[in-house]
Scaffold this motif. Structure first.
Motif, PDB file in Angstrom:
ATOM      1  N   TRP A   1      -2.540   5.654  15.666  1.00  0.00           N
ATOM      2  CA  TRP A   1      -1.986   4.813  14.796  1.00  0.00           C
ATOM      3  C   TRP A   1      -1.975   3.315  15.055  1.00  0.00           C
ATOM      4  CZ3 TRP A   1      -0.768   7.370  10.622  1.00  0.00           C
ATOM      5  CH2 TRP A   1      -0.359   8.741  10.384  1.00  0.00           C
ATOM      6  N   PHE A   2      -2.287   2.575  14.101  1.00  0.00           N
ATOM      7  CA  PHE A   2      -2.592   1.187  14.585  1.00  0.00           C
ATOM      8  C   PHE A   2      -2.182   0.538  13.266  1.00  0.00           C
ATOM      9  CE2 PHE A   2      -6.301   3.111  13.627  1.00  0.00           C
ATOM     10  CZ  PHE A   2      -6.903   2.440  12.674  1.00  0.00           C
ATOM     11  N   PRO A   3      -1.805  -0.955  13.246  1.00  0.00           N
ATOM     12  CA  PRO A   3      -1.346  -1.723  12.245  1.00  0.00           C
ATOM     13  C   PRO A   3      -2.944  -2.205  11.597  1.00  0.00           C
ATOM     14  CG  PRO A   3      -0.239  -2.649  13.878  1.00  0.00           C
ATOM     15  CD  PRO A   3      -1.299  -1.660  14.579  1.00  0.00           C
ATOM     16  N   ALA A   4      -2.824  -2.222  10.377  1.00  0.00           N
ATOM     17  CA  ALA A   4      -4.337  -2.552   9.412  1.00  0.00           C
ATOM     18  C   ALA A   4      -4.062  -2.960   8.206  1.00  0.00           C
ATOM     19  CB  ALA A   4      -5.446  -1.455   9.779  1.00  0.00           C
ATOM     20  N   CYS A   5      -5.099  -3.499   7.549  1.00  0.00           N
ATOM     21  CA  CYS A   5      -4.921  -3.884   6.031  1.00  0.00           C
ATOM     22  C   CYS A   5      -5.383  -2.813   5.231  1.00  0.00           C
ATOM     23  CB  CYS A   5      -5.750  -5.121   5.708  1.00  0.00           C
ATOM     24  SG  CYS A   5      -5.619  -6.525   6.715  1.00  0.00           S
ATOM     25  N   ILE A   6      -4.306  -2.567   4.256  1.00  0.00           N
ATOM     26  CA  ILE A   6      -4.646  -1.349   3.336  1.00  0.00           C
ATOM     27  C   ILE A   6      -3.481  -1.585   2.074  1.00  0.00           C
ATOM     28  CG2 ILE A   6      -2.429  -0.082   4.079  1.00  0.00           C
ATOM     29  CD1 ILE A   6      -4.335   2.438   3.995  1.00  0.00           C
ATOM     30  N   ASP A   7      -4.076  -1.043   0.974  1.00  0.00           N
ATOM     31  CA  ASP A   7      -3.412  -1.267  -0.188  1.00  0.00           C
ATOM     32  C   ASP A   7      -2.283   0.224  -0.239  1.00  0.00           C
ATOM     33  OD1 ASP A   7      -2.491  -1.166  -2.843  1.00  0.00           O
ATOM     34  OD2 ASP A   7      -4.387  -0.487  -3.792  1.00  0.00           O
TER      35      ASP A   7
ATOM     36  N   ALA B   1      -3.145 -10.206   2.773  1.00  0.00           N
ATOM     37  CA  ALA B   1      -2.599 -10.639   1.559  1.00  0.00           C
ATOM     38  C   ALA B   1      -3.686 -11.562   0.845  1.00  0.00           C
ATOM     39  CB  ALA B   1      -1.358 -11.658   1.658  1.00  0.00           C
ATOM     40  N   ALA B   2      -4.637 -12.188   1.719  1.00  0.00           N
ATOM     41  CA  ALA B   2      -5.723 -12.823   0.903  1.00  0.00           C
ATOM     42  C   ALA B   2      -6.754 -11.800   0.569  1.00  0.00           C
ATOM     43  CB  ALA B   2      -6.434 -13.666   2.199  1.00  0.00           C
ATOM     44  N   GLU B   3      -6.760 -10.682   0.769  1.00  0.00           N
ATOM     45  CA  GLU B   3      -7.525  -9.815   0.426  1.00  0.00           C
ATOM     46  C   GLU B   3      -6.897  -8.716  -0.573  1.00  0.00           C
ATOM     47  OE1 GLU B   3      -9.829  -7.140   3.316  1.00  0.00           O
ATOM     48  OE2 GLU B   3      -9.210  -9.057   4.769  1.00  0.00           O
ATOM     49  N   GLY B   4      -5.471  -9.054  -0.937  1.00  0.00           N
ATOM     50  CA  GLY B   4      -4.816  -8.219  -1.896  1.00  0.00           C
ATOM     51  C   GLY B   4      -4.358  -7.060  -1.216  1.00  0.00           C
ATOM     52  N   LEU B   5      -4.129  -7.024   0.043  1.00  0.00           N
ATOM     53  CA  LEU B   5      -3.886  -6.091   0.701  1.00  0.00           C
ATOM     54  C   LEU B   5      -2.502  -6.169   1.648  1.00  0.00           C
ATOM     55  CD1 LEU B   5      -7.070  -4.715   2.081  1.00  0.00           C
ATOM     56  CD2 LEU B   5      -6.135  -3.866  -0.030  1.00  0.00           C
ATOM     57  N   ASP B   6      -1.987  -5.014   1.983  1.00  0.00           N
ATOM     58  CA  ASP B   6      -0.613  -5.180   2.821  1.00  0.00           C
ATOM     59  C   ASP B   6      -0.883  -4.553   4.277  1.00  0.00           C
ATOM     60  OD1 ASP B   6       0.953  -5.159   0.216  1.00  0.00           O
ATOM     61  OD2 ASP B   6      -0.030  -3.287   0.323  1.00  0.00           O
ATOM     62  N   VAL B   7      -0.156  -5.203   5.356  1.00  0.00           N
ATOM     63  CA  VAL B   7      -0.244  -4.835   6.557  1.00  0.00           C
ATOM     64  C   VAL B   7       0.758  -3.695   6.617  1.00  0.00           C
ATOM     65  CG1 VAL B   7       0.318  -5.294   9.127  1.00  0.00           C
ATOM     66  CG2 VAL B   7      -0.676  -6.980   7.634  1.00  0.00           C
ATOM     67  N   ARG B   8      -0.149  -2.493   7.148  1.00  0.00           N
ATOM     68  CA  ARG B   8       0.681  -1.100   7.174  1.00  0.00           C
ATOM     69  C   ARG B   8       0.375  -0.208   8.504  1.00  0.00           C
ATOM     70  NH1 ARG B   8       3.691  -3.211   4.036  1.00  0.00           N
ATOM     71  NH2 ARG B   8       4.541  -2.261   2.158  1.00  0.00           N
TER      72      ARG B   8
ATOM     73  N   ASN C   1      -3.662   5.574  10.216  1.00  0.00           N
ATOM     74  CA  ASN C   1      -4.471   6.239  11.342  1.00  0.00           C
ATOM     75  C   ASN C   1      -6.156   5.805  10.874  1.00  0.00           C
ATOM     76  OD1 ASN C   1      -5.251   7.726   8.888  1.00  0.00           O
ATOM     77  ND2 ASN C   1      -3.904   9.448   9.422  1.00  0.00           N
ATOM     78  N   PRO C   2      -6.869   6.402  11.542  1.00  0.00           N
ATOM     79  CA  PRO C   2      -8.487   5.807  11.235  1.00  0.00           C
ATOM     80  C   PRO C   2      -8.868   6.378   9.814  1.00  0.00           C
ATOM     81  CG  PRO C   2      -8.225   6.861  13.587  1.00  0.00           C
ATOM     82  CD  PRO C   2      -6.979   7.044  12.696  1.00  0.00           C
ATOM     83  N   ARG C   3      -8.218   7.418   9.447  1.00  0.00           N
ATOM     84  CA  ARG C   3      -8.633   7.875   8.038  1.00  0.00           C
ATOM     85  C   ARG C   3      -7.921   7.133   6.932  1.00  0.00           C
ATOM     86  NH1 ARG C   3      -6.910  13.756   8.097  1.00  0.00           N
ATOM     87  NH2 ARG C   3      -5.279  13.160   9.406  1.00  0.00           N
ATOM     88  N   TYR C   4      -7.331   5.953   7.248  1.00  0.00           N
ATOM     89  CA  TYR C   4      -6.554   5.222   6.113  1.00  0.00           C
ATOM     90  C   TYR C   4      -5.649   6.121   5.475  1.00  0.00           C
ATOM     91  CZ  TYR C   4      -9.749   1.231   7.220  1.00  0.00           C
ATOM     92  OH  TYR C   4     -10.275   0.097   7.637  1.00  0.00           O
ATOM     93  N   GLN C   5      -4.833   6.557   6.071  1.00  0.00           N
ATOM     94  CA  GLN C   5      -3.366   7.187   5.821  1.00  0.00           C
ATOM     95  C   GLN C   5      -2.258   6.497   6.453  1.00  0.00           C
ATOM     96  OE1 GLN C   5      -4.414  11.411   6.922  1.00  0.00           O
ATOM     97  NE2 GLN C   5      -5.369  11.604   4.828  1.00  0.00           N
ATOM     98  N   LEU C   6      -1.182   6.577   5.589  1.00  0.00           N
ATOM     99  CA  LEU C   6      -0.051   6.033   6.086  1.00  0.00           C
ATOM    100  C   LEU C   6       0.616   6.751   7.179  1.00  0.00           C
ATOM    101  CD1 LEU C   6       1.233   5.043   2.651  1.00  0.00           C
ATOM    102  CD2 LEU C   6       0.212   3.456   4.428  1.00  0.00           C
TER     103      LEU C   6
ATOM    104  N   ALA D   1       0.396   0.619  -1.830  1.00  0.00           N
ATOM    105  CA  ALA D   1       0.791   1.434  -3.054  1.00  0.00           C
ATOM    106  C   ALA D   1       0.205   2.404  -3.592  1.00  0.00           C
ATOM    107  CB  ALA D   1       0.917   0.227  -4.435  1.00  0.00           C
ATOM    108  N   ASN D   2      -1.197   2.523  -3.135  1.00  0.00           N
ATOM    109  CA  ASN D   2      -2.134   3.388  -3.563  1.00  0.00           C
ATOM    110  C   ASN D   2      -2.851   4.341  -2.143  1.00  0.00           C
ATOM    111  OD1 ASN D   2      -2.158   2.888  -6.518  1.00  0.00           O
ATOM    112  ND2 ASN D   2      -3.280   0.969  -5.829  1.00  0.00           N
ATOM    113  N   ALA D   3      -2.395   3.949  -1.181  1.00  0.00           N
ATOM    114  CA  ALA D   3      -2.550   4.702   0.158  1.00  0.00           C
ATOM    115  C   ALA D   3      -2.127   6.076   0.288  1.00  0.00           C
ATOM    116  CB  ALA D   3      -2.476   3.792   1.368  1.00  0.00           C
ATOM    117  N   PRO D   4      -2.952   6.898   0.523  1.00  0.00           N
ATOM    118  CA  PRO D   4      -2.346   8.404   0.917  1.00  0.00           C
ATOM    119  C   PRO D   4      -1.393   8.654   2.122  1.00  0.00           C
ATOM    120  CG  PRO D   4      -4.552   8.368   1.668  1.00  0.00           C
ATOM    121  CD  PRO D   4      -4.267   6.825   0.961  1.00  0.00           C
TER     122      PRO D   4
END
Length: 716
Positions: free
Chosen positions: A419-425, A396-403, A406-411, A427-430
């Motif tokens: 698959w693993f938990p990480a910070c990502i936007d 949240a401090a970076e304006g992101l969500d925990v979701r 995958n390593p390609r930053y896809q939901l 709303a705009n993540a593919p």
């Protein structure tokens, strides 16, 4: 919603009229023997005989807290059902009303899902559901422990008597090798039932036909763990000796009322899933002092006795195969088949009712899983944020969500993969997509099997020995005068990556704790973007630790060890790929050129991500002197990786382990190098299992589910 499609038949037997000496009493196994990883062979043999002869065992000798928690949830269940918005009611054809509270358990922290009593429910200490939840939580945790430990004991017995390949696999080749793997990664559906049936004006006489509540069927799952039904009176008193008729059909066709222990019992009954998944992999062989036999699914039915003064209370946990695993016969995932059954539940004539079991099936829907605070549902289980270096606050401090990504930053899309938990936007993540293919994939039509055979034959002329490997591999070698191995590994595919190395440890193709030599189409690789084709190919040495995902071990080792780098040459053609080598060994371990070595290989000729290899991989043992080679086979997509044939019960099955002399040297560091590690494959100690709230925080609510997965059978 109508759950049972076939017309109800009549029975004449119930426990109200059955004599004690006529009843069936299941084989009883002590709780300590189930949760122990060192169960004695006689107890294990007795359990397996019961599972083959009948398909049912009873576990007894629980700590007193188990009985106390059971009695508490039984007495508070009825009142809670009257208040909970999660309660669902179904009326059977015989007039019995069944009210259900449903939930499920997934692997990982917070996996035991809370029952969603609803927004209007106030969980105060005085509320009846508060008492129910308080008792049900440790009770469910104990059942969870025992269910997984039971699966481990069955796996111990099956592995000892019939070692070999995988039981199930996902579409991209991730295997569930043992019965314990399947149960541990399966979907655990839980039901708390209350049955009520009003008395009629005309009482039945002994021997009169009485309509059953639930007709003869086998459960579609692998197993059902349940506590026998108890009668709870209007005054709140519990009578564990229920007079309801629970019958099973024995192997000789005899129907028997089952007599349970009134005080302390958890029953495990096998379902139709063992016929679909386990039995096809077993070979019936007679051995000295015993024999390996197929497991038996138990046909059973229930008649609820009429009463105006009490209701029947019951708890059960059905274990279904992993949703992403592929059905061995139908070629579709179990999750997809269950969705088809759900979609066609109202259409009794639909052909999909024949899928997934030996008779007509009815499915239930598993709602979205919720995990405890500080964890995320990710890759079919709950994962702690802290284990992956993230938190809700830091993201949240970076304006992101925990979701879950995958390593390609896809939901996360409920598929297999890394698959693993990480910070990502968020709303705009593919959403997750297929991996990008290699630039020249697919291959030209001229890349035929005949062309590959000719290519292999030509290569074989350069070596003393050559043998094939599953799914397009080939291994060639000669022993040189300086005791070096001059060899080559080839692949019937394009060049993405091609590797060979020492077999390590672990159930996942023995990849853990091993050194591998990997030829890559580019020396520069990113788990997010794949290979950089602007950089030339390279051959590197890698160490695979305990984490199998490539992103954990993608950095090559600079030190090739005592064996040295040797000589390596990449052969890349329009259709085929090869890696030539000349070396005395791999890293610090020389090849045992006068005996045998156990190796692994893998290749990918489809996409630009080296973390994936599909089915082009194997563990194999090679005798350097004689030229013999044995491959450890596995079952994936229902296909035997050695024969390429669908896995069916045959008179003779391929040996799944090497027949060559055992390899006494491993590539794994010793205990002093690694440090003591906990064997997580064994069930938790009882003290570790039943935690207080500090170790098992409150879980989020989920929606209830109440339908049942069964396979109705014909007894005509």
């Amino acid at each position: 919603m109508k759950l049972l499609a076939a017309a109800l038949s009549l029975i004449t037997a119930s426990s109200a009229v059955a004599k004690d000496d006529d009843a069936f009493r299941p084989v009883r196994i002590r709780y300590e023997d189930v949760i122990s990883s060192s169960t004695d062979t006689n107890t294990l043999a007795s359990m397996m005989d019961a599972l083959s002869d009948v398909g049912m065992v009873s576990i007894t000798g629980f700590p007193s807290s188990f009985q106390e928690d059971r009695n508490r949830f039984q007495t508070s269940l009825g009142a809670c059902m009257g208040r909970s918005e999660a309660a669902r009611v179904h009326t059977f054809d015989d007039g019995t009303k069944r009210t259900t509270l449903a939930s499920h358990t997934v692997p990982g922290p917070g996996g035991i899902q809370k029952i969603a009593h609803g927004d209007s429910y106030a969980a105060t200490a005085e509320e009846p559901c508060a008492s129910f939840d308080e008792a049900a939580k440790p009770f469910r945790a104990r059942v969870d422990l025992v269910t997984r430990a039971f699966a481990a004991r069955v796996a111990d017995a099956i592995t000892e008597q019939s070692p070999g390949g995988s039981l199930l696999a996902t579409e991209d080749g991730y295997t569930f090798d043992t019965f314990h793997d399947v149960i541990d990664n399966g979907e655990h559906l839980e039901h708390f039932h209350e049955y009520e049936r009003e008395s009629t004006d005309v009482p039945l006489k002994a021997g009169d036909a009485q309509e059953e509540t639930v007709e003869w069927h086998t459960d579609q799952g692998l197993l059902l763990a349940f506590t026998p039904g108890a009668r709870v009176g209007k005054d709140g008193k519990v009578d564990q000796g229920s007079d309801d008729g629970f019958l099973i059909r024995l192997a000789d066709g005899t129907a028997k009322v089952v007599q349970f222990d009134a005080n302390d019992e958890l029953v495990i009954m096998l379902g139709d899933g063992v016929d679909q998944i386990v039995n096809p992999t077993l070979k019936e062989t007679v051995k000295e002092g015993g024999h390996q036999r197929r497991l038996r699914a138990v046909p059973h039915e229930l008649t609820v006795a009429a009463s105006d003064t009490s209701s029947r209370v019951w708890y059960g946990r059905m274990v279904l195969p992993p949703a992403q695993a592929v059905h061995p016969s139908h070629g579709k995932t179990f999750g997809h088949l269950r969705n088809l059954l759900i979609e066609n539940m109202e259409d009794e004539d639909s052909e999909v009712h024949a899928l997934g079991c030996s008779g007509t099936s009815h499915a239930r829907q598993l709602e979205e899983a919720q995990c405890e605070p500080g964890s995320e549902y990710c890759w079919h289980r709950c994962m702690y944020h802290a284990d992956h270096g993230v938190s809700v606050e830091s993201c949240a401090a970076e304006g992101l969500d925990v979701r879950c990504i995958n390593p390609r930053y896809q939901l996360y899309d409920n598929s297999h993969g890394d698959w693993f938990p990480a910070c990502i936007d968020a709303a705009n993540a593919p959403n997750a997509t297929d991996l990008d293919p290699l630039p020249n994939y697919p291959r030209a039509e001229t890349c035929t099997d005949e062309a590959h055979e000719a290519w292999v034959a030509e290569n074989s002329k350069e070596y003393d020995h050559a043998n094939s490997l599953p799914h397009g591999g080939h291994f060639y070698w000669s022993i040189e005068d300086d005791n070096q191995v001059r060899g080559m590994i080839s692949f019937n595919g394009l060049f993405g990556h091609l590797s060979y190395g020492w077999a390590g440890v672990g159930p996942r193709n023995e990849m853990q704790q091993s050194h591998v030599v990997m030829a890559k189409v580019s020396a520069e690789y990113s788990a997010r973007y794949g290979f950089n084709f602007d950089v030339d190919p390279a051959v590197h040495l890698h160490w695979i630790g305990d984490d199998l995902s490539l992103r954990h071990w993608q950095e090559p080792l600079e030190d090739w060890g005592a064996s040295g780098k040797g000589e390596h040459e990449i052969v890349e053609e329009d259709c085929f790929t090869a890696l030539k080598f000349k070396t005395v060994g791999i890293h610090d371990r020389p090849f045992n050129i006068t005996g045998t070595d156990r190796l692994i290989w893998a290749a990918n000729g489809e996409d630009m991500f080296a973390g994936y290899h599909g089915l082009s991989r194997a563990v194999f043992t090679v005798n350097w002197m004689t030229g013999e080679q044995e491959v450890k086979c596995s079952i994936a997509h229902g296909i035997n990786s050695c024969t390429g044939l669908r896995n069916e019960v045959q008179e003779e099955e391929a040996e799944l382990e090497t027949g060559l002399p055992p390899v006494t040297v491993t590539d794994a560091p010793n205990d002093e190098e690694l440090g003591a590690t906990k064997d997580e494959s064994q069930p938790m100690d009882e003290a570790e299992m039943v935690k207080d709230d500090s170790a098992s925080p409150a879980l989020s609510f989920i929606a209830p589910v109440v339908a049942v997965l069964i396979c109705i059978i014909s007894l005509a």
